[in-house]
Design a protein around this motif. Structure first.
Motif, mmCIF file in Angstrom:
data_model
loop_
_atom_site.group_PDB
_atom_site.id
_atom_site.type_symbol
_atom_site.label_atom_id
_atom_site.label_comp_id
_atom_site.label_asym_id
_atom_site.label_seq_id
_atom_site.Cartn_x
_atom_site.Cartn_y
_atom_site.Cartn_z
ATOM 1 N N SER A 59 75.107 22.824 62.561
ATOM 2 C CA SER A 59 73.997 22.017 62.042
ATOM 3 C C SER A 59 73.379 22.840 60.897
ATOM 4 O O SER A 59 73.239 24.063 60.702
ATOM 5 C CB SER A 59 72.880 21.694 63.077
ATOM 6 N N SER A 60 72.936 22.470 59.761
ATOM 7 C CA SER A 60 72.332 23.006 58.664
ATOM 8 C C SER A 60 71.044 22.302 58.149
ATOM 9 O O SER A 60 71.104 21.050 58.250
ATOM 10 C CB SER A 60 73.537 23.148 57.557
ATOM 11 N N TYR A 61 70.394 23.000 57.466
ATOM 12 C CA TYR A 61 69.241 22.427 56.882
ATOM 13 C C TYR A 61 68.794 23.242 55.711
ATOM 14 O O TYR A 61 68.347 24.161 55.854
ATOM 15 C CB TYR A 61 68.020 22.269 57.934
ATOM 16 N N LEU A 62 68.399 22.586 54.705
ATOM 17 C CA LEU A 62 67.925 23.254 53.542
ATOM 18 C C LEU A 62 67.009 22.408 52.651
ATOM 19 O O LEU A 62 67.322 21.224 52.167
ATOM 20 C CB LEU A 62 69.046 23.483 52.379
ATOM 21 N N LEU A 63 65.675 22.786 52.712
ATOM 22 C CA LEU A 63 64.423 22.231 52.108
ATOM 23 C C LEU A 63 63.998 22.995 51.203
ATOM 24 O O LEU A 63 63.540 24.118 51.318
ATOM 25 C CB LEU A 63 63.713 21.707 53.274
ATOM 26 N N ARG A 64 63.582 22.551 49.887
ATOM 27 C CA ARG A 64 62.874 23.202 48.990
ATOM 28 C C ARG A 64 61.604 22.360 48.489
ATOM 29 O O ARG A 64 61.758 21.030 48.358
ATOM 30 C CB ARG A 64 64.007 23.211 47.681
ATOM 31 N N ASN A 65 60.743 22.962 48.266
ATOM 32 C CA ASN A 65 59.338 22.435 47.733
ATOM 33 C C ASN A 65 59.380 22.984 46.295
ATOM 34 O O ASN A 65 58.604 24.347 46.227
ATOM 35 C CB ASN A 65 58.066 22.742 48.444
ATOM 36 N N PRO A 66 59.741 22.555 45.260
ATOM 37 C CA PRO A 66 59.690 22.964 43.886
ATOM 38 C C PRO A 66 58.159 23.164 43.690
ATOM 39 O O PRO A 66 58.171 23.998 42.476
ATOM 40 C CB PRO A 66 60.412 21.768 43.186
ATOM 41 N N LYS A 67 57.114 22.456 44.084
ATOM 42 C CA LYS A 67 55.961 22.817 43.344
ATOM 43 C C LYS A 67 55.355 24.113 43.672
ATOM 44 O O LYS A 67 54.833 24.790 42.845
ATOM 45 C CB LYS A 67 54.948 21.697 44.020
ATOM 46 N N GLU A 68 55.943 24.574 44.833
ATOM 47 C CA GLU A 68 55.204 25.997 45.159
ATOM 48 C C GLU A 68 56.615 26.927 45.077
ATOM 49 O O GLU A 68 56.410 28.223 45.888
ATOM 50 C CB GLU A 68 54.375 25.992 46.432
ATOM 51 N N HIS A 69 57.718 26.593 44.864
ATOM 52 C CA HIS A 69 58.713 27.470 44.878
ATOM 53 C C HIS A 69 59.156 28.161 46.306
ATOM 54 O O HIS A 69 59.121 29.285 46.544
ATOM 55 C CB HIS A 69 58.862 28.655 43.971
ATOM 56 N N SER A 70 59.106 27.010 47.175
ATOM 57 C CA SER A 70 59.327 27.731 48.585
ATOM 58 C C SER A 70 60.491 26.872 49.159
ATOM 59 O O SER A 70 60.928 25.958 48.586
ATOM 60 C CB SER A 70 58.111 27.387 49.509
ATOM 61 N N ALA A 71 61.016 27.613 50.312
ATOM 62 C CA ALA A 71 62.387 26.944 50.769
ATOM 63 C C ALA A 71 62.201 27.412 52.501
ATOM 64 O O ALA A 71 61.836 28.244 52.857
ATOM 65 C CB ALA A 71 63.439 27.386 50.360
ATOM 66 N N LEU A 72 62.941 26.401 53.138
ATOM 67 C CA LEU A 72 63.100 26.509 54.473
ATOM 68 C C LEU A 72 64.643 26.412 54.625
ATOM 69 O O LEU A 72 65.053 25.331 54.572
ATOM 70 C CB LEU A 72 62.414 25.543 55.381
#
Length: 391
Positions: A336-349
């Motif tokens: 299982s894999s998961y990659l989330l990016r929030n470009p507004k604050e340059h964050s990632a999970l």
């Protein structure tokens, strides 16, 4: 308020196909005064408590990396790379990314488009003249609007020898020979398609005149120094070292099968640290121009859902705090894999697991925690019983 700063600068393409990146062209993010070294440490402590709880109480087995404002806030590994051998996971352990691989396939197509070697409006017949389904473009393959049936289903019926590995070209040949019935006419609606992304990988091979794995290695993995990232081959099953083994929910080892050798829709192995390098590259123009990448993060679905859209290899979703995230998940043969990016604050999970036991059900809780609607949201969630006093 956070704001992004962009700096215009002319660049030139180098011999290896990369843009010559200048520091002032990197997409910048303003760091708020509330984000300090101390607040980052506090967040790391809370995340460690949360993931230890998920590991102990919910059976999470895998690796995790969390960033904020381009900084790695937290990374750790929990559990076993192989339960039979009792090999412990590390943050340098490579996992099969499953459908998170699709964003790399989309990038390969975007790079070839910038090279002037293809157009998103090209038909599949331009690359495979005998392809029996007309009116399907590269753009429709990218956005899951081709209407093609799933090769993982029709191959079970049409592939004669399960002991012989299926290739991308074999998928094309099966479609030409047997013409499995499509689900609907192209450009009618969204329907998630592994077949479409396997065809995109085949188009990359045709256009670049290189194996898909070679193109990814030469144009993406090596330039970004993703040293622990590679595509699946039958030899992977014999490798030892920092490569996770896929397991069933009952911790039984998953074995490879004839479908594993089809690439494009899946098949990339990587680590959380290499995926951080990938995440950071997307704030630059090392691979493609910013205008090209913007289209990958732009919704394309004709029938709009309130909670989700799709670009080129990325799902697009509003977060609880009003920001817009781009993300993808994956599930394949014990991974299982998961990659989330929030470009507004340059964050990632970034989360990778080799034990698909339902432990990813906590993702909504993590998003609430990392992107709260109000500063007191964490306290509210605790009162509601979420995150279970791990904070």
């Amino acid at each position: 308020m956070l704001c992004l700063f962009f700096f215009a600068c002319k660049e030139k393409r180098q011999e290896n196909g990369l843009w010559e990146e200048k520091e002032e062209t990197r997409e910048k993010v303003a760091v708020p005064a509330s984000f300090t070294a101390d607040s980052a440490r506090q967040l790391a402590v809370k995340l460690d408590s949360v993931f230890k709880h998920f590991h102990k109480r919910r059976g999470f087995n895998g690796t995790v990396l969390v960033t904020k404002y381009d900084q790695v806030i937290y990374k750790n590994a929990f559990g076993m790379a192989d339960f039979y051998r009792r090999d412990s996971l590390t943050v340098n352990t490579a996992f099969q990314l499953a459908s998170v691989s699709k964003q790399f396939t989309a990038m390969a197509i975007m790079m070839l488009k910038e090279d002037g070697k293809l157009s998103y409006e090209d038909s599949v017949q331009q690359y495979f003249p005998a392809f029996p389904y007309h009116g399907i473009t590269i753009r429709q393959l990218l956005t899951h609007q081709s209407g093609l049936s799933n090769y993982t289903y029709f191959s079970d019926k049409l592939w004669p020898d399960r002991n012989k590995n299926l290739t991308n070209q074999d998928v094309v040949n099966l479609m030409v020979q047997h013409q499995p019935k499509p689900y609907f006419k192209p450009n009618t609606r969204f329907d998630y398609s592994n077949t479409g992304y396997s065809l995109l990988a085949s188009i990359v091979e045709k256009v670049s005149e290189k194996p898909f794995a070679t193109f990814l290695r030469e144009r993406i993995f090596e330039p970004l120094e993703m040293k622990h990232t590679f595509t699946y081959s039958p030899d992977v099953a014999t490798l030892t070292g920092k490569i996770a083994t896929g397991h069933t929910r009952f911790r039984q080892k998953r074995t490879s099968d004839y479908l594993d050798t089809v690439l494009g829709d899946k098949g990339i192995y990587s680590t959380v640290e290499d995926l951080y390098k990938w995440d950071q590259a997307l704030y630059t123009q090392k691979l493609v121009k910013r205008e090209t990448l913007h289209e990958a993060f732009t919704g394309t679905r004709q029938e709009k859902r309130k909670d989700e859209d799709y670009g080129f290899g990325w799902r697009i979703k509003p977060l609880e705090n009003g920001d817009t995230a781009v993300y993808h998940g994956g599930l394949w043969h014990g991974f299982s894999s998961y990659l989330l990016r929030n470009p507004k604050e340059h964050s990632a999970l970034i989360i990778l697991s080799n034990l698909p036991n339902g432990s990813f059900s906590y993702l909504q809780e993590l998003r609430h925690f990392l992107y709260p609607v109000h500063p007191d949201s964490v306290a509210k969630l605790s009162k509601q019983g979420k995150l279970a006093a791990r904070l």
